[in-house]
Motif scaffolding. Structure first.
Motif, PDB file in Angstrom:
ATOM      1  N   UNK A   1       0.863  -1.135   0.098  1.00 47.25           N
ATOM      2  CA  UNK A   1       0.068   0.176  -0.232  1.00 47.25           C
ATOM      3  C   UNK A   1       0.784   1.173  -0.029  1.00 47.25           C
ATOM      4  N   UNK A   2       0.447   2.241  -0.746  1.00 40.64           N
ATOM      5  CA  UNK A   2       0.985   3.502  -0.646  1.00 40.64           C
ATOM      6  C   UNK A   2       0.291   4.552  -0.049  1.00 40.64           C
ATOM      7  N   UNK A   3       0.928   5.332   0.883  1.00 41.24           N
ATOM      8  CA  UNK A   3       0.044   6.116   1.604  1.00 41.24           C
ATOM      9  C   UNK A   3       0.476   7.570   1.268  1.00 41.24           C
ATOM     10  N   UNK A   4      -0.383   8.484   1.236  1.00 42.85           N
ATOM     11  CA  UNK A   4      -0.077   9.887   0.598  1.00 42.85           C
ATOM     12  C   UNK A   4      -0.364  10.685   2.032  1.00 42.85           C
ATOM     13  N   UNK A   5       0.486  11.715   2.451  1.00 42.62           N
ATOM     14  CA  UNK A   5       0.427  12.559   3.579  1.00 42.62           C
ATOM     15  C   UNK A   5       0.191  13.974   3.035  1.00 42.62           C
ATOM     16  N   UNK A   6      -0.750  14.538   3.280  1.00 36.13           N
ATOM     17  CA  UNK A   6      -0.948  15.944   2.736  1.00 36.13           C
ATOM     18  C   UNK A   6      -0.942  17.002   4.002  1.00 36.13           C
ATOM     19  N   UNK A   7      -1.327  16.671   5.079  1.00 37.47           N
ATOM     20  CA  UNK A   7      -1.371  17.440   6.262  1.00 37.47           C
ATOM     21  C   UNK A   7       0.143  18.040   6.696  1.00 37.47           C
ATOM     22  N   UNK A   8       0.071  19.407   7.132  1.00 39.70           N
ATOM     23  CA  UNK A   8       1.219  20.033   7.673  1.00 39.70           C
ATOM     24  C   UNK A   8       1.978  19.247   8.930  1.00 39.70           C
ATOM     25  N   UNK A   9       0.957  19.073  10.037  1.00 38.76           N
ATOM     26  CA  UNK A   9       1.466  18.621  11.369  1.00 38.76           C
ATOM     27  C   UNK A   9       1.762  16.967  10.847  1.00 38.76           C
ATOM     28  N   UNK A  10       1.046  16.245   9.946  1.00 42.39           N
ATOM     29  CA  UNK A  10       1.369  14.955   9.931  1.00 42.39           C
ATOM     30  C   UNK A  10       2.586  14.771   9.180  1.00 42.39           C
ATOM     31  N   UNK A  11       2.746  15.580   8.299  1.00 38.23           N
ATOM     32  CA  UNK A  11       4.035  15.577   7.223  1.00 38.23           C
ATOM     33  C   UNK A  11       5.350  15.733   8.195  1.00 38.23           C
TER      34      UNK A  11
ATOM     35  N   UNK B   1       5.715  15.128  11.339  1.00 40.90           N
ATOM     36  CA  UNK B   1       5.658  14.076  12.047  1.00 40.90           C
ATOM     37  C   UNK B   1       6.387  12.839  11.406  1.00 40.90           C
ATOM     38  N   UNK B   2       6.011  12.495  10.315  1.00 40.78           N
ATOM     39  CA  UNK B   2       6.669  11.355   9.571  1.00 40.78           C
ATOM     40  C   UNK B   2       8.140  11.968   9.230  1.00 40.78           C
ATOM     41  N   UNK B   3       8.495  13.064   8.706  1.00 41.78           N
ATOM     42  CA  UNK B   3       9.951  13.486   8.290  1.00 41.78           C
ATOM     43  C   UNK B   3      10.648  13.622   9.605  1.00 41.78           C
ATOM     44  N   UNK B   4      10.337  13.578  10.679  1.00 41.32           N
ATOM     45  CA  UNK B   4      11.202  13.812  11.888  1.00 41.32           C
ATOM     46  C   UNK B   4      11.083  12.410  12.446  1.00 41.32           C
ATOM     47  N   UNK B   5      10.641  11.368  12.270  1.00 36.51           N
ATOM     48  CA  UNK B   5      10.476  10.294  13.026  1.00 36.51           C
ATOM     49  C   UNK B   5      11.252   9.201  12.249  1.00 36.51           C
ATOM     50  N   UNK B   6      12.546   9.177  12.477  1.00 39.95           N
ATOM     51  CA  UNK B   6      13.468   8.190  11.905  1.00 39.95           C
ATOM     52  C   UNK B   6      13.351   6.531  12.444  1.00 39.95           C
TER      53      UNK B   6
ATOM     54  N   UNK C   1       8.067  26.494   6.724  1.00 44.79           N
ATOM     55  CA  UNK C   1       7.702  25.859   5.509  1.00 44.79           C
ATOM     56  C   UNK C   1       8.633  24.456   5.413  1.00 44.79           C
ATOM     57  N   UNK C   2       8.120  23.371   4.606  1.00 43.50           N
ATOM     58  CA  UNK C   2       8.807  22.332   4.347  1.00 43.50           C
ATOM     59  C   UNK C   2       9.327  21.950   3.187  1.00 43.50           C
ATOM     60  N   UNK C   3       9.623  23.066   2.380  1.00 40.57           N
ATOM     61  CA  UNK C   3      10.329  23.083   0.815  1.00 40.57           C
ATOM     62  C   UNK C   3      11.702  22.115   1.123  1.00 40.57           C
ATOM     63  N   UNK C   4      12.472  22.443   2.006  1.00 42.83           N
ATOM     64  CA  UNK C   4      13.858  21.731   2.113  1.00 42.83           C
ATOM     65  C   UNK C   4      13.772  20.438   2.876  1.00 42.83           C
ATOM     66  N   UNK C   5      12.141  19.883   3.151  1.00 41.51           N
ATOM     67  CA  UNK C   5      12.298  18.605   3.917  1.00 41.51           C
ATOM     68  C   UNK C   5      12.136  19.043   5.358  1.00 41.51           C
ATOM     69  N   UNK C   6      12.374  18.060   6.359  1.00 38.72           N
ATOM     70  CA  UNK C   6      12.622  18.334   7.916  1.00 38.72           C
ATOM     71  C   UNK C   6      13.114  17.133   8.536  1.00 38.72           C
ATOM     72  N   UNK C   7      13.660  17.419   9.503  1.00 40.92           N
ATOM     73  CA  UNK C   7      14.326  16.237  10.416  1.00 40.92           C
ATOM     74  C   UNK C   7      15.666  15.721   9.882  1.00 40.92           C
ATOM     75  N   UNK C   8      15.882  14.441   9.897  1.00 35.07           N
ATOM     76  CA  UNK C   8      17.067  13.871   9.615  1.00 35.07           C
ATOM     77  C   UNK C   8      17.712  14.017   8.121  1.00 35.07           C
TER      78      UNK C   8
END
Length: 433
Positions: A72-82, A84-89, A364-371
């Motif tokens: 399954x491929x899941x799409x994340x479009x919400x800011x807080x959810x995005x 959260x995923x990007x920060x959680x290695x 903003x998340x233009x450069x990504x976030x987290x690790x």
């Protein structure tokens, strides 16, 4: 011809086998065109995401996008959810080597670099680059960037009164800057120029993307190997001198490949689309010419948020079964974070589809976030700020060329313009003159 007829059948048999038994190792490089119903996160109406992306986010910020190769491929479009995923290695892995099938591959066909590597390898590799991309260290490049921009604008003026800014400004500036930074000889630059766009073009599916990636990695692995005996003055030479005994040509070539991708294609897209948007916002265009540094920085950040050329982050894979946005995501499932969708979440900024240089619009998340946040973010900001202010000051009356429509890419991870014809001054001009 016979092989081309067998390819779709082979892909379908692989998908069936994975779905039924789960014992066949999937091979993402054999994928053909992606289903149209699942490509809307990569489609735009000019600079804006298609309305379906916002409708999906409003309905649910995490949604099941499609199913491919038994996952399954899941799409994340919400800011807080995005975020959260990007920060959680710990919950999500970037390593996708398990999707390369069983075929024996060359070193250049492998997957690595920063974007598709987990710690400890990611930590080890990123540690080589981080000192080179601090804000303080990058200041040494400011004069060089200004010189590159001035040369590009001289070329634009010679080509006027009507000129396409995509090749002669948008691509010319970051390509020269990144080649200077890496220390690539002139003969290598000419050979490497066309490989960038194909790396993000999904119109031919996974096969086209991975084929282009292999070509560019082969090129840079060879470039590293050549400099082993005589290191140059750029980043490649510095990495060899300082860490050549710790890393082989493949590792350094993959690392340099990531620097090239992050510092070239995305900056080129930002410059071209940034001009297009600014020409429709005269106040911002004037501020570039006469504003204070803080005001110009605010324009750059808002352009990054709104345009966000990198539309989705590197895919993440669930390390274990996990709950995400009210959904049960199974171990091994793919999560795609829509950076362009998250940046336009109304819960993040009011009136998210409007270009505004008033008020606080950062984060903003233009450069990504987290690790995996882009290591070259500060270099990109320097290029965008320097190039756009110089363009506005050199050509204050710049306008879109009358009677000629700018054209945008149809389907690409990195969105951009294919052509941006502009008129350098008020006087009438004939397109193509």
């Amino acid at each position: 011809m016979f092989r081309s007829m067998l390819a779709p059948l082979r892909r379908r048999l692989l998908q069936v086998a994975v779905a039924r038994r789960g014992s066949v190792v999937p091979d993402v490089t054999t994928l053909g065109r992606f289903p149209d119903s699942s490509t809307y996160p990569l489609r735009r109406d000019g600079v804006h995401p298609v309305p379906l992306l916002a409708e999906t986010r409003e309905r649910e910020p995490v949604t099941r996008l499609t199913r491919v190769l038994g996952m399954d491929v899941w799409l994340v479009t919400g800011y807080d959810e995005a975020r959260g995923v990007l920060a959680d290695g710990a919950a999500w892995s970037n390593d996708m080597r398990h999707l390369l099938g069983n075929r024996k591959r060359t070193a250049a066909e492998g997957i690595g670099g920063l974007g598709m590597t987990d710690p400890p390898d990611h930590t080890r590799l990123r540690g080589l680059l981080t000192p080179e991309f601090t804000k303080r260290r990058l200041q040494r490049l400011q004069v060089q960037i200004e010189s590159v921009v001035a040369d590009a604008l001289d070329d634009v003026e010679r080509r006027g009164p009507v000129v396409d800014l995509v090749p002669h400004f948008g691509f010319a500036v970051p390509f020269q800057v990144i080649c200077d930074l890496l220390g690539m000889p002139d003969h290598d630059r000419d050979a490497f120029h066309e490989l960038g766009i194909a790396r993000f073009d999904l119109s031919q599916g996974g096969a086209g993307v991975f084929g282009a990636a292999t070509e560019s990695r082969e090129f840079l692995i060879e470039a590293v190997a050549r400099q082993r005996t005589e290191p140059g003055e750029g980043l490649i030479g510095a990495l060899i001198r300082d860490h050549g005994e710790e890393f082989d040509d493949v590792e350094l070539g993959g690392l340099v490949d990531g620097v090239f991708l992050g510092g070239y294609e995305t900056s080129a897209s930002m410059l071209s689309m940034g001009v297009y948007l600014l020409l429709q916002n005269p106040d911002a265009w004037q501020t570039l010419r006469t504003g204070e540094p803080a005001e110009i920085d605010a324009i750059v950040e808002e352009l990054l948020r709104l345009l966000c050329p990198v539309q989705v982050a590197f895919p993440r894979f669930a390390r274990n079964d996990v709950e995400l946005g009210g959904h049960s995501v199974a171990k091994g499932d793919v999560v795609i974070v829509s950076l362009s969708g998250a940046n336009r979440d109304p819960s993040f900024v009011p009136d998210p589809d409007m270009f505004s240089i008033r008020g606080e619009r950062g984060g903003h998340l233009a450069f990504g976030h987290g690790l995996h946040r882009c290591v070259g973010a500060e270099l990109a900001r320097m290029e965008i700020r320097t190039a756009l202010t110089a363009l506005a000051r050199r050509f204050p009356d710049l306008r879109l060329a009358p009677g000629v429509e700018p054209t945008f890419r149809e389907l690409s991870v990195v969105h951009s313009l294919d052509a941006l014809p502009v008129q350098l001054a008020h006087e009438d001009a004939v397109v193509g003159a």
